[in-house]
Design an enzyme around this catalytic site. Structure first.
Site, PDB file in Angstrom:
ATOM      1  N   LYS A  89     -58.774  60.704  10.184  1.00 48.84           N
ATOM      2  CA  LYS A  89     -57.741  61.222  11.079  1.00 48.84           C
ATOM      3  C   LYS A  89     -57.651  62.704  11.040  1.00 48.84           C
ATOM      4  O   LYS A  89     -57.237  63.453  10.149  1.00 48.84           O
ATOM      5  CB  LYS A  89     -56.509  60.929  10.604  1.00 48.84           C
ATOM      6  CG  LYS A  89     -55.185  61.016  11.539  1.00 48.84           C
ATOM      7  CD  LYS A  89     -53.675  61.112  10.992  1.00 48.84           C
ATOM      8  CE  LYS A  89     -53.581  62.526  10.666  1.00 48.84           C
ATOM      9  NZ  LYS A  89     -53.516  63.596  11.776  1.00 48.84           N
ATOM     10  N   GLY A 128     -55.442  69.478   3.095  1.00 49.42           N
ATOM     11  CA  GLY A 128     -54.121  70.104   3.775  1.00 49.42           C
ATOM     12  C   GLY A 128     -53.183  70.691   2.978  1.00 49.42           C
ATOM     13  O   GLY A 128     -53.553  71.282   1.817  1.00 49.42           O
ATOM     14  N   SER A 129     -52.241  70.689   3.434  1.00 47.21           N
ATOM     15  CA  SER A 129     -50.775  71.351   2.759  1.00 47.21           C
ATOM     16  C   SER A 129     -50.591  70.772   1.196  1.00 47.21           C
ATOM     17  O   SER A 129     -50.667  69.557   1.099  1.00 47.21           O
ATOM     18  CB  SER A 129     -49.883  71.585   3.579  1.00 47.21           C
ATOM     19  OG  SER A 129     -49.145  70.236   3.753  1.00 47.21           O
ATOM     20  N   GLY A 178     -49.859  66.848   0.587  1.00 51.35           N
ATOM     21  CA  GLY A 178     -50.590  66.301  -0.571  1.00 51.35           C
ATOM     22  C   GLY A 178     -50.037  65.618  -1.604  1.00 51.35           C
ATOM     23  O   GLY A 178     -50.189  64.615  -2.141  1.00 51.35           O
ATOM     24  N   GLU A 221     -57.475  68.392  -1.579  1.00 48.44           N
ATOM     25  CA  GLU A 221     -57.872  69.829  -1.327  1.00 48.44           C
ATOM     26  C   GLU A 221     -56.902  70.385  -0.823  1.00 48.44           C
ATOM     27  O   GLU A 221     -56.450  70.315   0.542  1.00 48.44           O
ATOM     28  CB  GLU A 221     -59.293  70.011  -0.646  1.00 48.44           C
ATOM     29  CG  GLU A 221     -60.346  69.248  -1.226  1.00 48.44           C
ATOM     30  CD  GLU A 221     -60.995  70.210  -2.446  1.00 48.44           C
ATOM     31  OE1 GLU A 221     -60.148  71.149  -2.574  1.00 48.44           O
ATOM     32  OE2 GLU A 221     -61.885  69.511  -3.106  1.00 48.44           O
ATOM     33  N   CYS A 280     -57.694  78.418   3.196  1.00 50.68           N
ATOM     34  CA  CYS A 280     -57.148  78.245   2.065  1.00 50.68           C
ATOM     35  C   CYS A 280     -57.626  79.276   0.846  1.00 50.68           C
ATOM     36  O   CYS A 280     -56.748  79.556   0.079  1.00 50.68           O
ATOM     37  CB  CYS A 280     -57.460  76.799   1.961  1.00 50.68           C
ATOM     38  SG  CYS A 280     -59.541  76.668   1.841  1.00 50.68           S
ATOM     39  N   GLU A 297     -48.164  80.809  -0.029  1.00 48.13           N
ATOM     40  CA  GLU A 297     -49.401  80.742   0.907  1.00 48.13           C
ATOM     41  C   GLU A 297     -48.881  80.922   2.297  1.00 48.13           C
ATOM     42  O   GLU A 297     -47.981  80.191   2.808  1.00 48.13           O
ATOM     43  CB  GLU A 297     -50.279  79.177   1.170  1.00 48.13           C
ATOM     44  CG  GLU A 297     -51.105  79.180   1.820  1.00 48.13           C
ATOM     45  CD  GLU A 297     -51.964  77.775   1.905  1.00 48.13           C
ATOM     46  OE1 GLU A 297     -51.236  77.044   2.020  1.00 48.13           O
ATOM     47  OE2 GLU A 297     -53.142  77.985   1.789  1.00 48.13           O
TER      48      GLU A 297
END
Ligand code: NAD
Length: 496
Positions: A191, A244-245, A249, A266, A300, A399
């Site tokens: 996805k 992703g974020s 996560g 990750e 990232c 972030e």
């Protein structure tokens, strides 16, 4: 047709001009089954095309198709045959590199020259590296002491993997998940981010051409709420591999915990980048500027928190500014652009909010800080440095995912290490010094999955990659990147 389409290769223009649905088995579904999502060019704000928000029923079909391929042709293909398929796929990505780079540049806004040179090359490298593995996956015989027995292990694939990727490295992140998952013998439902679906869909076509059996790789386009949820909660999915974020996560970790699925994450980073006064300053400044503004800071591992020994602070800030002034802001598909737009209006609002918040908290903008006057359309933001921020300001701790770097002074090694460690993340860190002992001592104490010394941003399929703390669970790349797509089965046989 948008401005972006006009400059594309004819095949890419055609592919990116038509609406797309989920790729299941050997083709895209005949209907979207639900809603459409606009794919938007962040350089202009205009709609490129429409992508299906794949609903649960079609996600179910994709997972079942992947499961059949796992029980069937891919699961039973001999290892060296799998290797040949993966090598052919690497070759096909290389042969179609310009086209694939255009999709990511169009949808993410990243400069096409860099996408071609970096993202696509890294994707090829992933397939070449992991293509070497299938025939080297071995078990062991175990010297148990429980009587005459033959005890051995086998390393076997997990089954259907749900691979969920972010928008900032669409093709590259897909490859980082697919290459080891397929090399280990799993089948995949991928996805991609709803912002960047085109390169994943084209990759599915190339995979078939490479000889990947139908159903081994399926792509379900759509949002996290509709398609993502249906995928990660599907009972036939054995593993979730997510990039992703942190927020998403955490949600997926809860789902995986509840359903006892394998999981790797990750996630984001707020990466400390330390420059000591004894560093090669020319190189350090160039690297600091590159990592802060590269891909508009939507990376990232961006070195977005710069800590500089006080005596060289002014020189570093001046160097960053001169580098920032040399950058060419523009649409991703323009080969002259070196910095593209932010990915969406929402992301630009977020970045502007951080800059505003920093100023309100008493920090100053050293340069940049707003929208470039000559690019009124699209979601552009100037490369920006913030000085005089405090360690607990949001601009320093969170972030941002934009071209914004904070630059703060420090006075001693101890202080630098202690303050650099004040982060909930732990993806990467950087250290610049000519003192070898200091380099080793400092880098070993920084909380990071990867620490670069006198360089920044290097990445290879060979070297394990991933975060500690809130930056993730598990490692991509290298042998560890393969291990997480395998499980061990033990057989005890009596010899009595
Ligand atoms: P995101 O978390 O918003 O989305 C990532 C993916 O998850 C998308 O495909 C999205 O549709 C999907 N998703 C969202 N909600 C979901 C749900 N409930 N169930 C299933 N899927 C869901 O992240 P993003 O904005 O696309 O990417 C930026 C983030 O990715 C940043 O935090 C960045 O640091 C991180 N990132 C990390 C690495 C790394 O290697 N550690 C690499 C690239 C990006």
């Amino acid at each position: 047709m948008t401005e972006g389409h006009a400059v594309m290769l004819s095949g890419a223009r055609k592919f990116s001009s038509v609406a797309h649905t989920a790729f299941i088995g050997n083709r895209e579904a005949s209907e979207n089954g639900g809603q459409w999502i606009d794919s938007v060019d962040p350089a202009t704000g205009k709609t490129i095309t429409q992508i299906a928000d794949t609903p649960a029923a079609l996600v179910d079909q994709a997972v079942r198709t992947a499961h059949e391929a796992f029980l069937g042709p891919w699961g039973s293909m001999p290892p060296m045959a799998r290797e040949r398929v993966l090598h052919r796929l690497a070759d096909l990505i290389e042969a179609n590199a310009d086209e694939l780079a255009q999709y990511d540049a169009l949808e993410s806004g990243k400069p096409v020259t860099y996408v071609r040179a970096i993202d696509v090359s890294l994707a090829i490298e992933q397939f070449r590296y992991y293509a070497g593995w299938p025939s080297k996956i071995e078990g062991a015989t175990l010297p148990v002491e429980t009587g005459p027995s033959h005890v051995y292990t086998r390393r076997v694939p997990l089954g259907v993997v749900a691979a969920i990727t972010p928008w900032n490295f669409p093709l590259c992140q897909a490859a980082i998940k697919l290459a080891p998952a397929l090399a280990a013998g799993n089948t995949v439902v991928l996805k991609p981010s709803e912002l960047t679906s085109l390169s994943a869909l084209r990759l599915a076509e190339l995979a078939l051409e490479a000889g990947l059996p139908e159903g081994t790789l399926n792509v379900v386009t759509g949002t996290g709420a509709t398609t993502g949820e249906a995928l990660v909660t599907h009972p036939l999915v054995e593993k979730i591999s997510f990039t992703g974020s942190e927020a998403v996560g955490r949600q997926l970790a809860q789902r995986a915990g509840r359903d006892l699925k394998h999981l790797s994450l990750e996630l984001g980073g707020k990466n400390p980048h330390l420059i000591f006064r004894d560093a090669d300053l020319e190189k350090a400044i160039a690297a600091a500027a590159t990592t802060a503004f590269f891909y508009t800071g939507q990376v990232c591992f961006a070195g977005s928190r710069l800590l500089v020994e006080r005596s060289v602070l002014d020189e570093v800030v001046a160097g960053l500014e001169s580098h920032a002034r040399s950058l060419v802001l523009g649409p991703g598909l323009d080969p002259r652009s070196t910095v593209g737009p932010l990915s969406s209006a929402k992301q630009r609002d977020k970045v502007e909010g951080y800059v505003r918040g920093a100023l309100e908290a008493g920090a100053r903008v050293a340069f940049g800080g707003g929208r470039p006057a000559d690019l009124p359309d699209g979601y552009f933001h100037e490369p920006t440095a913030i000085v005089d921020a405090k360690d607990d300001d949001a601009v320093v701790t969170e972030e941002i995912f934009g071209p914004v770097v904070t630059v703060q002074p420090f006075d001693s090694v101890e202080e630098a290490v202690e303050r650099a460690g004040r982060t909930s993340y732990g993806l990467t860190a950087g250290v610049w010094t000519r003192d070898l002992s200091k380099a080793h001592a400092v880098s070993s104490r920084l909380p990071a999955g990867t620490t670069w010394v006198n360089t920044y941003g290097d990445f290879s399929a060979v070297a394990p990659w991933g975060g500690i703390r809130n930056s993730g669970l598990g490692r991509d790349c290298g042998a560890e990147g393969l291990d997480k797509f395998l499980q061990t089965r033990t057989t005890w046989m009596s010899l009595a």
